[in-house]
Design an enzyme around this catalytic site. Structure first.
Site, PDB file in Angstrom:
ATOM      1  N   TYR A 198      37.141  44.168  69.386  1.00  0.00           N
ATOM      2  CA  TYR A 198      36.848  45.576  69.103  1.00  0.00           C
ATOM      3  C   TYR A 198      38.080  46.433  69.304  1.00  0.00           C
ATOM      4  CZ  TYR A 198      31.770  44.744  69.312  1.00  0.00           C
ATOM      5  OH  TYR A 198      30.484  44.313  69.089  1.00  0.00           O
TER       6      TYR A 198
ATOM      7  N   TYR B 179      32.300  36.407  69.513  1.00  0.00           N
ATOM      8  CA  TYR B 179      33.259  36.533  70.612  1.00  0.00           C
ATOM      9  C   TYR B 179      32.599  36.174  71.945  1.00  0.00           C
ATOM     10  CZ  TYR B 179      30.998  41.126  71.079  1.00  0.00           C
ATOM     11  OH  TYR B 179      30.075  42.133  71.204  1.00  0.00           O
TER      12      TYR B 179
ATOM     13  N   ARG C 201      28.630  35.995  71.834  1.00  0.00           N
ATOM     14  CA  ARG C 201      27.774  36.823  70.987  1.00  0.00           C
ATOM     15  C   ARG C 201      27.813  36.292  69.561  1.00  0.00           C
ATOM     16  NH1 ARG C 201      25.793  41.531  71.445  1.00  0.00           N
ATOM     17  NH2 ARG C 201      24.124  40.345  70.504  1.00  0.00           N
TER      18      ARG C 201
ATOM     19  N   HIS D  88      27.631  40.159  64.757  1.00  0.00           N
ATOM     20  CA  HIS D  88      26.651  41.251  64.695  1.00  0.00           C
ATOM     21  C   HIS D  88      27.330  42.576  64.384  1.00  0.00           C
ATOM     22  CE1 HIS D  88      28.141  41.450  68.850  1.00  0.00           C
ATOM     23  NE2 HIS D  88      27.887  42.735  68.785  1.00  0.00           N
TER      24      HIS D  88
ATOM     25  N   HIS E 248      26.545  46.705  65.097  1.00  0.00           N
ATOM     26  CA  HIS E 248      25.706  47.686  65.792  1.00  0.00           C
ATOM     27  C   HIS E 248      25.317  48.795  64.816  1.00  0.00           C
ATOM     28  CE1 HIS E 248      26.673  46.246  69.938  1.00  0.00           C
ATOM     29  NE2 HIS E 248      27.787  45.841  69.359  1.00  0.00           N
TER      30      HIS E 248
END
Lengths: 242, 199
Positions: free
Chosen positions: A108, A147, A157, A160, A162
């Site tokens: 991120y 990640y 995870r 995905h 959000h």
């Protein structure tokens, strides 16, 4: 103007419980005491309205929005699209949809993300748009990488994105995550597993949608979203003395 | 068998996670200029009518530790109790604010105007309040609560009246520190747990 009615009380059975022991952080961040239930009022039945004037032309194109159109982000190009509906199966028109995600390597662009996968200089990782008159929205983006995250010893995870929504009122506020059909990490994820009923978790998994994929350009995934509805009946009796 | 209801289930919530700020508060996340106009930067513009106030606080977990990664949204009406879009509402009040608990200290600060009382479908109006919605890593579905004010008459409020354990009412009432300054701490769990709402 007629009263459009209170919000349908939230069906908590479709949502994860606040406490989900396998998701360790929830253990100390979940209320122990029951929520106080009350019929919605103006504070929940009104909500912010966002006009097209706030939304930039590239805001829903995550491949180009970070570089302001100068250079595309690295990754598998995908179209994420779908409709926003309410529980009464009506389209939610003109409502804001905001998304954020990791880059193709699973990193991120956030000052607190220290994962060793590199940042992509041409990828910011957030976008927003307004739904059209049928409740439709679309984003052009790249498939986010899986990640690792600190929970159990080796937790990852699944891929995905959000998603954040308001509907037309603050009481409809919802944040969720879209997963990708066929990702084997979904079944191994403590956060996905916080949704107790697998049939409801399935509704967070976007299917590959070849009919919307553009040949020689991008694949497509379809993700429909349902927000709370309003109750409309002719008979509204008010409790006394409250 | 019976007829089929043409109703849908709400989409399940998932945690906003630790990086929620890149999506909702990009400047705070270290990404300024992401959007031409960021949303929810302030609930008011300079000309808003009413009393200007500041509300500070922390969000504590069950161990008493202040969350450093929570994001809070507030939603409120203007000084006369009208929400944006309602007839006669103050155009300088947009009503929505997004703010974070500080990454170092855990403190949040909301600068706004004090809202007016709001009509209800019950026999009494709601006392002045600001609605909050709290998300963070470890919070599986956004937590709803309200800020009421110590120096307002809260005795007839239909929501506060529903709280059975009367000492818990205090968890929804901001303490006045000095003129225009209030303290409102949120406790997610344990002693002094804030009353959270299903509304």
């Amino acid at each position: 103007m007629s009263d459009p009615g209170p919000l349908v009380p939230r069906n908590r059975a479709v949502h994860p419980p606040a406490f989900h022991a396998d998701y360790k952080t929830s253990i100390t961040r979940s209320p122990n005491l029951p929520l106080l239930s009350l019929e919605s009022g103006p504070s929940e039945e009104t909500g912010p309205v966002f006009g097209h004037d706030k939304i930039g032309a590239l805001d829903n194109n995550l491949i180009l929005n970070w570089s302001k159109g100068l250079a595309p982000a690295i990754g598998e190009r995908i179209l994420m699209h779908g409709r926003v509906l309410d529980e009464n199966n009506r389209p939610v028109r003109g409502t804001l949809v905001e998304i954020w995600q990791a880059n193709a390597g699973g990193r991120y662009r956030h000052k607190k993300d220290t994962y060793l996968a590199p940042l992509d200089p041409n990828f910011g990782g957030c976008g927003r748009t307004l739904t059209d008159d049928d409740g439709r929205y679309q984003f052009l983006t790249i498939r986010p990488g899986a990640y690792p995250w600190p929970n159990h010893g080796n937790d990852w995870r699944p891929m995905h994105i959000h998603v954040s929504l308001y509907g037309h009122s603050f009481g409809q506020r919802l944040i969720t995550q879209m997963y990708f059909e066929g990702d084997p990490l979904i079944e191994r994820c403590a956060i996905a597993a916080s949704v107790r009923d697998h049939s409801h978790l399935d509704r967070l998994v976007a299917p590959l949608d070849m009919a919307s994929a553009r040949p020689h350009d991008f694949l497509a995934y379809k993700f429909d979203i349902v927000l709370r509805g309003r109750r409309q009946t002719m008979f509204e009796n008010r409790p006394e003395g409250m | 068998m019976a007829q089929h209801l043409n109703c849908l289930y709400e989409t399940p919530s998932q945690t906003a996670g630790p990086f929620v700020h890149i999506g909702l508060m990009p400047t705070y996340a270290g990404n300024p200029n992401c959007y031409q106009q960021e949303i929810g930067v302030s609930p008011i513009s300079g000309e808003a009518k009413g009393e200007f106030i500041e509300i500070a606080g922390c969000v504590y977990d069950g161990t008493g530790w202040a969350l450093r990664d929570a994001l809070i949204e507030s939603w409120q009406p203007d000084a006369s109790g009208k929400f944006p879009g309602q007839e006669g509402a103050d155009p300088a009040v947009s009503g929505l604010c997004r703010f974070a608990t500080d990454a170092v200290t855990g403190e949040f600060l909301l600068r706004t105007i004090k809202p007016g009382p709001v009509p209800s479908r019950f026999s009494k109006p709601f006392a002045p309040h600001i609605s909050l919605w709290i998300v963070a890593r470890g919070i599986n579905i956004g937590l709803q609560t309200r800020i009421y004010f110590e120096d307002e008459d809260n005795s007839q409020d239909p929501l506060l009246a529903r709280i059975e354990q009367r000492p818990r009412v205090d968890t929804l009432i901001a303490k006045k520190i000095e003129d225009g300054k209030y303290r409102f701490d949120i406790r997610l769990q344990g002693e002094g747990e804030t009353v959270f709402l299903d509304i």
